[in-house]
Design a protein around this motif. Structure first.
Motif, PDB file in Angstrom:
ATOM      1  N   HIS A  46       0.915  -1.163  -0.072  1.00 17.17           N
ATOM      2  CA  HIS A  46       0.197   0.076  -0.138  1.00 17.17           C
ATOM      3  C   HIS A  46       0.868   1.376   0.026  1.00 17.17           C
ATOM      4  N   GLY A  47       0.282   2.448  -0.671  1.00 17.23           N
ATOM      5  CA  GLY A  47       1.121   3.664  -1.011  1.00 17.23           C
ATOM      6  C   GLY A  47       1.541   4.272   0.238  1.00 17.23           C
ATOM      7  N   ASP A  48       0.705   4.239   1.628  1.00 14.49           N
ATOM      8  CA  ASP A  48       1.086   4.830   2.341  1.00 14.49           C
ATOM      9  C   ASP A  48       2.163   4.071   3.378  1.00 14.49           C
ATOM     10  N   HIS A  49       2.801   3.055   2.711  1.00 17.37           N
ATOM     11  CA  HIS A  49       3.783   2.287   3.377  1.00 17.37           C
ATOM     12  C   HIS A  49       5.141   2.372   2.576  1.00 17.37           C
ATOM     13  N   VAL A  50       4.922   2.316   1.154  1.00 11.39           N
ATOM     14  CA  VAL A  50       5.807   2.234   0.196  1.00 11.39           C
ATOM     15  C   VAL A  50       6.265   3.436  -0.782  1.00 11.39           C
ATOM     16  N   PHE A  51       5.490   4.454  -0.836  1.00  5.56           N
ATOM     17  CA  PHE A  51       5.722   5.575  -1.673  1.00  5.56           C
ATOM     18  C   PHE A  51       6.970   6.397  -1.094  1.00  5.56           C
ATOM     19  N   GLY A  52       7.433   6.178   0.083  1.00 10.67           N
ATOM     20  CA  GLY A  52       8.597   6.981   0.533  1.00 10.67           C
ATOM     21  C   GLY A  52       9.908   6.192   0.196  1.00 10.67           C
ATOM     22  N   ASN A  53       9.859   4.892  -0.332  1.00  6.08           N
ATOM     23  CA  ASN A  53      10.926   4.042  -0.680  1.00  6.08           C
ATOM     24  C   ASN A  53      12.100   4.684  -1.464  1.00  6.08           C
ATOM     25  N   GLN A  54      11.627   5.697  -2.187  1.00  3.97           N
ATOM     26  CA  GLN A  54      12.638   6.422  -3.116  1.00  3.97           C
ATOM     27  C   GLN A  54      13.864   6.884  -2.210  1.00  3.97           C
ATOM     28  N   MET A  55      13.546   7.462  -1.164  1.00  6.84           N
ATOM     29  CA  MET A  55      14.493   8.014  -0.385  1.00  6.84           C
ATOM     30  C   MET A  55      15.329   6.893   0.201  1.00  6.84           C
ATOM     31  N   PHE A  56      15.185   5.481  -0.032  1.00  6.02           N
ATOM     32  CA  PHE A  56      15.921   4.495   0.674  1.00  6.02           C
ATOM     33  C   PHE A  56      16.591   3.579  -0.388  1.00  6.02           C
ATOM     34  N   MET A  57      16.850   4.232  -1.619  1.00  6.41           N
ATOM     35  CA  MET A  57      17.047   3.313  -2.859  1.00  6.41           C
ATOM     36  C   MET A  57      18.725   2.858  -2.341  1.00  6.41           C
ATOM     37  N   ASP A  58      19.615   3.443  -1.645  1.00  4.29           N
ATOM     38  CA  ASP A  58      20.791   3.249  -1.440  1.00  4.29           C
ATOM     39  C   ASP A  58      21.044   2.106  -0.285  1.00  4.29           C
ATOM     40  N   THR A  59      19.628   1.709   0.237  1.00  2.00           N
ATOM     41  CA  THR A  59      19.775   0.603   1.342  1.00  2.00           C
ATOM     42  C   THR A  59      19.291  -0.692   0.925  1.00  2.00           C
ATOM     43  N   THR A  60      19.418  -1.669   1.860  1.00  5.29           N
ATOM     44  CA  THR A  60      18.577  -2.878   1.221  1.00  5.29           C
ATOM     45  C   THR A  60      17.275  -2.955   1.651  1.00  5.29           C
ATOM     46  N   ILE A  61      16.311  -3.149   0.753  1.00  3.84           N
ATOM     47  CA  ILE A  61      15.090  -3.227   0.936  1.00  3.84           C
ATOM     48  C   ILE A  61      14.316  -4.593   1.015  1.00  3.84           C
ATOM     49  N   ILE A  62      13.611  -4.919   2.041  1.00  2.00           N
ATOM     50  CA  ILE A  62      13.432  -6.201   2.444  1.00  2.00           C
ATOM     51  C   ILE A  62      11.842  -6.115   2.253  1.00  2.00           C
ATOM     52  N   ALA A  63      11.381  -7.391   1.634  1.00  2.00           N
ATOM     53  CA  ALA A  63       9.905  -7.387   1.697  1.00  2.00           C
ATOM     54  C   ALA A  63       9.630  -8.859   0.896  1.00  2.00           C
ATOM     55  N   THR A  64       8.633  -9.452   1.434  1.00  2.00           N
ATOM     56  CA  THR A  64       8.188 -10.721   0.979  1.00  2.00           C
ATOM     57  C   THR A  64       7.993 -10.787  -0.494  1.00  2.00           C
ATOM     58  N   SER A  65       8.031 -11.901  -1.198  1.00  2.00           N
ATOM     59  CA  SER A  65       8.008 -12.033  -2.596  1.00  2.00           C
ATOM     60  C   SER A  65       6.518 -11.408  -3.035  1.00  2.00           C
ATOM     61  N   LEU A  66       5.301 -11.566  -2.445  1.00  2.00           N
ATOM     62  CA  LEU A  66       4.191 -10.940  -2.696  1.00  2.00           C
ATOM     63  C   LEU A  66       4.106  -9.519  -2.654  1.00  2.00           C
ATOM     64  N   THR A  67       4.900  -8.817  -1.787  1.00  2.00           N
ATOM     65  CA  THR A  67       4.932  -7.355  -1.418  1.00  2.00           C
ATOM     66  C   THR A  67       5.700  -6.899  -2.911  1.00  2.00           C
ATOM     67  N   HIS A  68       6.907  -7.537  -3.004  1.00  2.00           N
ATOM     68  CA  HIS A  68       7.698  -7.287  -4.110  1.00  2.00           C
ATOM     69  C   HIS A  68       6.805  -7.221  -5.581  1.00  2.00           C
ATOM     70  N   ARG A  69       6.146  -8.440  -5.806  1.00  2.00           N
ATOM     71  CA  ARG A  69       5.510  -8.579  -6.955  1.00  2.00           C
ATOM     72  C   ARG A  69       4.308  -7.557  -7.069  1.00  2.00           C
ATOM     73  N   TRP A  70       3.490  -7.171  -6.148  1.00  2.00           N
ATOM     74  CA  TRP A  70       2.351  -6.428  -6.131  1.00  2.00           C
ATOM     75  C   TRP A  70       2.986  -4.970  -6.048  1.00  2.00           C
ATOM     76  N   CYS A  71       4.085  -4.443  -5.717  1.00  2.00           N
ATOM     77  CA  CYS A  71       4.689  -3.131  -5.859  1.00  2.00           C
ATOM     78  C   CYS A  71       5.037  -3.154  -7.359  1.00  2.00           C
ATOM     79  N   ALA A  72       5.619  -4.173  -7.937  1.00  2.00           N
ATOM     80  CA  ALA A  72       6.077  -4.129  -9.424  1.00  2.00           C
ATOM     81  C   ALA A  72       4.799  -4.239 -10.343  1.00  2.00           C
ATOM     82  N   GLU A  73       3.521  -4.805  -9.918  1.00  2.00           N
ATOM     83  CA  GLU A  73       2.610  -5.121 -10.890  1.00  2.00           C
ATOM     84  C   GLU A  73       1.596  -3.839 -10.586  1.00  2.00           C
ATOM     85  N   LYS A  74       1.012  -3.630  -9.456  1.00  2.00           N
ATOM     86  CA  LYS A  74       0.169  -2.622  -9.105  1.00  2.00           C
ATOM     87  C   LYS A  74       0.782  -1.184  -8.829  1.00  2.00           C
ATOM     88  N   ILE A  75       1.852  -0.923  -8.682  1.00  2.00           N
ATOM     89  CA  ILE A  75       2.456   0.449  -8.379  1.00  2.00           C
ATOM     90  C   ILE A  75       3.436   0.498  -9.942  1.00  2.00           C
TER      91      ILE A  75
END
Length: 79
Positions: A46-75
């Motif tokens: 959900h956007g209120d949890h991940v839209f700030g990711n852009q400020m952490f692109m130099d870190t290791t981002i950890i997510a479940t495979s489902l969250t990763h897939r849905w970010c790719a597909e839905k966002i």
């Protein structure tokens, strides 16, 4: 949103809903602790949890495979 002190570095749980909020979260966490954010965990896509990711692109981002897939597909993100 939570910030966990791992000793030498920080873990942030959810990056908030906008790039500016993510930037402020990271800045405050690093300024208060004097440590660098190393990891970001995305609890879900959900956007209120991940839209700030852009400020952490130099870190290791950890997510479940489902969250990763849905970010790719839905966002339409590459993580």
């Amino acid at each position: 949103m939570r910030v966990l002190d791992l000793g030498d570095e920080l873990l942030v749980f959810d990056a908030l809903g906008t790039p500016s909020a993510g930037k402020e979260l990271r800045s405050q966490a690093e300024n208060i602790t004097g440590k660098t954010v190393k990891y970001l965990i995305n609890s879900h896509y959900h956007g209120d949890h991940v839209f700030g990711n852009q400020m952490f692109m130099d870190t290791t981002i950890i997510a479940t495979s489902l969250t990763h897939r849905w970010c790719a597909e839905k966002i339409n993100w590459k993580m």
